[in-house]
Write an enzyme that holds these catalytic residues in place. Structure first.
Site, PDB file in Angstrom:
ATOM      1  N   MET A   9      23.878   9.870   2.955  1.00 53.21           N
ATOM      2  CA  MET A   9      23.711  11.249   4.073  1.00 53.21           C
ATOM      3  C   MET A   9      24.185  10.672   5.258  1.00 53.21           C
ATOM      4  O   MET A   9      23.970  11.894   6.160  1.00 53.21           O
ATOM      5  CB  MET A   9      22.367  11.598   3.521  1.00 53.21           C
ATOM      6  CG  MET A   9      22.418  12.953   4.240  1.00 53.21           C
ATOM      7  SD  MET A   9      23.134  14.058   2.999  1.00 53.21           S
ATOM      8  CE  MET A   9      22.908  14.666   1.643  1.00 53.21           C
TER       9      MET A   9
ATOM     10  N   GLU B 281       0.842  -0.957   0.262  1.00 56.17           N
ATOM     11  CA  GLU B 281       0.090   0.424   0.186  1.00 56.17           C
ATOM     12  C   GLU B 281       0.959   1.719  -0.087  1.00 56.17           C
ATOM     13  O   GLU B 281       0.461   1.991  -0.583  1.00 56.17           O
ATOM     14  CB  GLU B 281      -0.433  -0.083   0.525  1.00 56.17           C
ATOM     15  CG  GLU B 281      -2.345  -0.995   1.122  1.00 56.17           C
ATOM     16  CD  GLU B 281      -1.985  -2.644   2.182  1.00 56.17           C
ATOM     17  OE1 GLU B 281      -2.861  -3.312   1.498  1.00 56.17           O
ATOM     18  OE2 GLU B 281      -0.375  -2.661   2.136  1.00 56.17           O
TER      19      GLU B 281
ATOM     20  N   PHE C 161     -12.040  -7.913  13.173  1.00 55.34           N
ATOM     21  CA  PHE C 161     -10.738  -8.133  13.117  1.00 55.34           C
ATOM     22  C   PHE C 161     -10.986  -6.592  11.698  1.00 55.34           C
ATOM     23  O   PHE C 161     -11.052  -6.852  11.124  1.00 55.34           O
ATOM     24  CB  PHE C 161     -10.990  -9.801  12.211  1.00 55.34           C
ATOM     25  CG  PHE C 161      -9.643  -9.908  11.336  1.00 55.34           C
ATOM     26  CD1 PHE C 161      -8.074 -10.121  11.391  1.00 55.34           C
ATOM     27  CD2 PHE C 161     -10.210  -9.876   9.993  1.00 55.34           C
ATOM     28  CE1 PHE C 161      -7.452 -10.391  11.072  1.00 55.34           C
ATOM     29  CE2 PHE C 161      -9.150 -10.650   8.874  1.00 55.34           C
ATOM     30  CZ  PHE C 161      -7.926 -10.461   9.650  1.00 55.34           C
ATOM     31  N   GLN C 162      -8.705  -7.099  12.083  1.00 58.02           N
ATOM     32  CA  GLN C 162      -8.280  -5.955  10.607  1.00 58.02           C
ATOM     33  C   GLN C 162      -9.150  -4.322  10.975  1.00 58.02           C
ATOM     34  O   GLN C 162      -9.687  -3.835   9.543  1.00 58.02           O
ATOM     35  CB  GLN C 162      -8.670  -6.119   9.357  1.00 58.02           C
ATOM     36  CG  GLN C 162      -8.012  -7.392   9.084  1.00 58.02           C
ATOM     37  CD  GLN C 162      -7.436  -7.870   7.111  1.00 58.02           C
ATOM     38  OE1 GLN C 162      -8.520  -7.017   6.990  1.00 58.02           O
ATOM     39  NE2 GLN C 162      -6.349  -8.267   7.182  1.00 58.02           N
TER      40      GLN C 162
ATOM     41  N   LYS D 185     -17.555  -2.219   5.386  1.00 60.64           N
ATOM     42  CA  LYS D 185     -18.203  -2.563   3.884  1.00 60.64           C
ATOM     43  C   LYS D 185     -19.810  -2.241   4.175  1.00 60.64           C
ATOM     44  O   LYS D 185     -19.807  -2.543   2.847  1.00 60.64           O
ATOM     45  CB  LYS D 185     -17.153  -4.197   4.474  1.00 60.64           C
ATOM     46  CG  LYS D 185     -17.950  -5.114   3.683  1.00 60.64           C
ATOM     47  CD  LYS D 185     -16.302  -6.114   4.208  1.00 60.64           C
ATOM     48  CE  LYS D 185     -16.692  -7.300   2.173  1.00 60.64           C
ATOM     49  NZ  LYS D 185     -16.370  -8.661   3.032  1.00 60.64           N
TER      50      LYS D 185
END
Length: 569
Positions: free
Chosen positions: A480, A49, A111-112, A161
């Site tokens: 760097m 993602e 969940f999630q 959802k």
């Protein structure tokens, strides 16, 4: 017409002109993905993602359109946070759509499940949790409007959802007016008149080209007109590169921590500083109390919150850069001037410490059997691909060398994570740029540390058949950070050596189905770079460069820009 909300959502995206979505599916977003099955919108499946949102950023910055990213709930959504913050810092228009657990499970540690709107509130221009299906289309319309108007930025829409599976009536709202959301357009006439008078009387003016000159669709032309009428030197921020042609005789290049000697000296001695579309961040100003101490400051920006935030401004012009610059040009009438003494002084600073070759005061290495300097590699990129190519970078030493030596002459040909400094930005941003601008060469200049942050997006390059060219400067270090440890921490290197466990990047590229090449000697560089460009498809060129080369100039921590270190002792 009644339809499933997920289908209505996709139709709304089509109505907004969305052609590409970058994303990664999951359980909470499945109704949306099912609706995309029958849509002409192109979905680009990234491998993470974070890669998806950086690709959306690259697409947005290369095209000027809103980038769209789609992720599922919980970890899918939280993996967008770095990209949202990056887009917020660099004023990139993004609409992020995330799935959420069903409304009945919100707040129950399902969940999630994650509080996505709470998590992303500080790093978005605005966000929404859609709990009323009938409000979904209004929210989509508002999100695109907010993301793309005023100071651009990311907007997130979190959709449970069960909402996406609800039947709703499809009627996409017409353009809307949002009470309380006022987008500045033109600056106040009295402030423009005051600024015009200050411009007429200045004898040592300097213009700063910021990211707003790039993001405003009509700013680059009037900015150049004004600069030429003023006969003033122009310096550029990292976000502003290409807003004013870097090969123009008035351009002094980058300003600030790694700015050119001439750019920083000109600002320090200016009697008028006209800053357009920038926010005077610390990497530009150094010690703010000693930044442009002799100058009257005119600040043009669309965001009133930036006025006198980091540096006091004497004349504040709040509005769209393109419109305000047009106002200034009109207010100046047929006036123009020549400043030969000021230009001669600036040229003397340029001649005193130019950005030429590899290191000031040192001859350019020419031994064909020698190890290439990283600066030479970036110069070879410019010589091979020219100023029309879109250059993407990651973050670190290679980014600064690219900023100096990749001469950008047009807006939207320089894509680099500036405000947040996100390692891993470059490869997915190149994916987005290549999809958005298939008419241009897209070149990624990266380092051995940065590319490993989102290296899985090589799969996306292959999957989408994108002819991205990757130039990998391999010095075996987090360059760097190593440089800072060398210069400011008594050379006490800690956790910067990447040489042990370094992958074979050529074999890794080939494992993904990308042509891999390697250069270890200077004499091989030109031919390898030409072969890279000529290859029909994606290719990676790894160049083993001098391991402990440093970026110069560099302003020490807490120092003023006039105290920049110009070379190794």
């Amino acid at each position: 017409m009644e339809m499933q909300a997920a289908v209505a959502l996709v139709k709304a995206l089509e109505a907004e002109g969305v052609e590409v979505i970058f994303g990664y599916p999951g359980g909470a977003s499945l109704y949306i993905y099912d609706a995309l099955y029958d849509s002409p919108i192109r979905h680009v499946l990234t491998r993470h993602e974070q890669g998806a949102i950086h690709a959306a950023e690259g697409y947005a910055r290369a095209t000027g359109r809103v980038g769209v990213v789609l992720a599922t709930s919980g970890p899918g959504a939280t993996n967008l946070v770095t990209g949202l913050c990056d887009a917020m810092m660099d004023s990139t228009p993004i609409v992020a759509i995330t799935g959420q657990v069903p409304r009945s499970l919100i707040g129950r540690d399902a969940f999630q499940e994650a509080d996505v709107t709470g998590i992303t509130m500080p790093v978005t221009k605005h966000n929404y949790l859609v709990t009323d299906p009938d409000q979904l289309l209004r929210v989509v319309r508002e999100a695109f409007h907010i993301a793309s108007t005023g100071r651009p930025g990311p907007v997130l829409i979190d959709i449970p959802k069960d909402v996406t599976n609800t039947k709703i009536h499809y009627h996409y709202p017409p353009p809307i007016h949002l009470p309380g959301y006022r987008v500045p357009r033109e600056a106040a006439p009295e402030a423009v008149a005051e600024a015009a008078e200050a411009i007429r009387t200045a004898r040592r003016p300097v213009l700063i080209c910021g990211g707003g000159v790039v993001s405003s669709p009509d700013a680059a032309g009037p900015f150049r007109t004004l600069a030429e009428r003023m006969d003033a030197p122009v310096v550029e921020t990292l976000m502003g590169l290409g807003g004013f042609p870097m090969d123009h005789p008035q351009c002094l290049g980058l300003v600030g921590m790694h700015g050119t000697f001439a750019a920083n000296r000109a600002v320090a001695n200016a009697d008028l500083l006209l800053a357009c579309g920038m926010r005077f961040d610390d990497r530009v100003t150094g010690l703010a109390a000693r930044f442009a101490p002799k100058a009257r400051v005119i600040h043009i920006d669309i965001d009133p919150a930036e006025m006198s935030k980091n540096l006091p401004s004497h004349i504040e012009l709040v509005g769209d850069c393109g419109l305000v610059l047009a106002q200034l040009n009109e207010a100046l009438g047929d006036w123009s001037q020549k400043l030969p003494e000021w230009r001669a002084q600036v040229q003397a600073w340029h001649d005193q410490h130019p950005l030429w070759g590899v290191r000031r005061g040192e001859e350019v290495p020419t031994d064909p059997n020698g190890v290439p300097k990283p600066q030479q590699v970036v110069q070879a990129v410019q010589a091979t691909f020219g100023s029309k190519a879109i250059i993407c970078t990651d973050v670190g030493q290679h980014q600064m060398w690219a900023a100096h030596y990749c001469t950008r002459t047009e807006p939207r040909t320089w894509l680099s994570s500036s405000g947040l400094g996100t390692m891993g930005f470059g490869l997915p941003a190149a994916v987005g740029a290549a999809i958005g601008r298939p008419d241009r060469d897209v070149v990624l200049v990266t380092g051995d540390g940065s590319i490993q942050m989102c290296i899985q997006e090589l799969a996306t390059v292959v999957q989408e058949n994108l002819p991205v060219k990757i130039v990998l400067l391999n010095n075996g270090y987090l360059g760097m950070v190593r440089q800072w440890q060398e210069m400011f921490y008594e050379g006490r290197y800690k956790e910067v050596d990447l040489r042990r466990g370094m992958p074979d990047f050529v074999k890794l590229a080939e494992a993904y189905g990308i042509r891999g090449m390697r250069v270890t000697r200077l004499g091989e560089l030109a031919d390898a770079m030409a072969a890279l460009r000529a290859h029909d498809g994606a290719a990676l060129l790894e160049v083993k460069v001098e391991e402990e080369e440093n970026v110069f100039p560099i302003v020490p921590p807490g120092g003023a820009n006039t105290e920049a270190v110009l070379a190794k002792p």
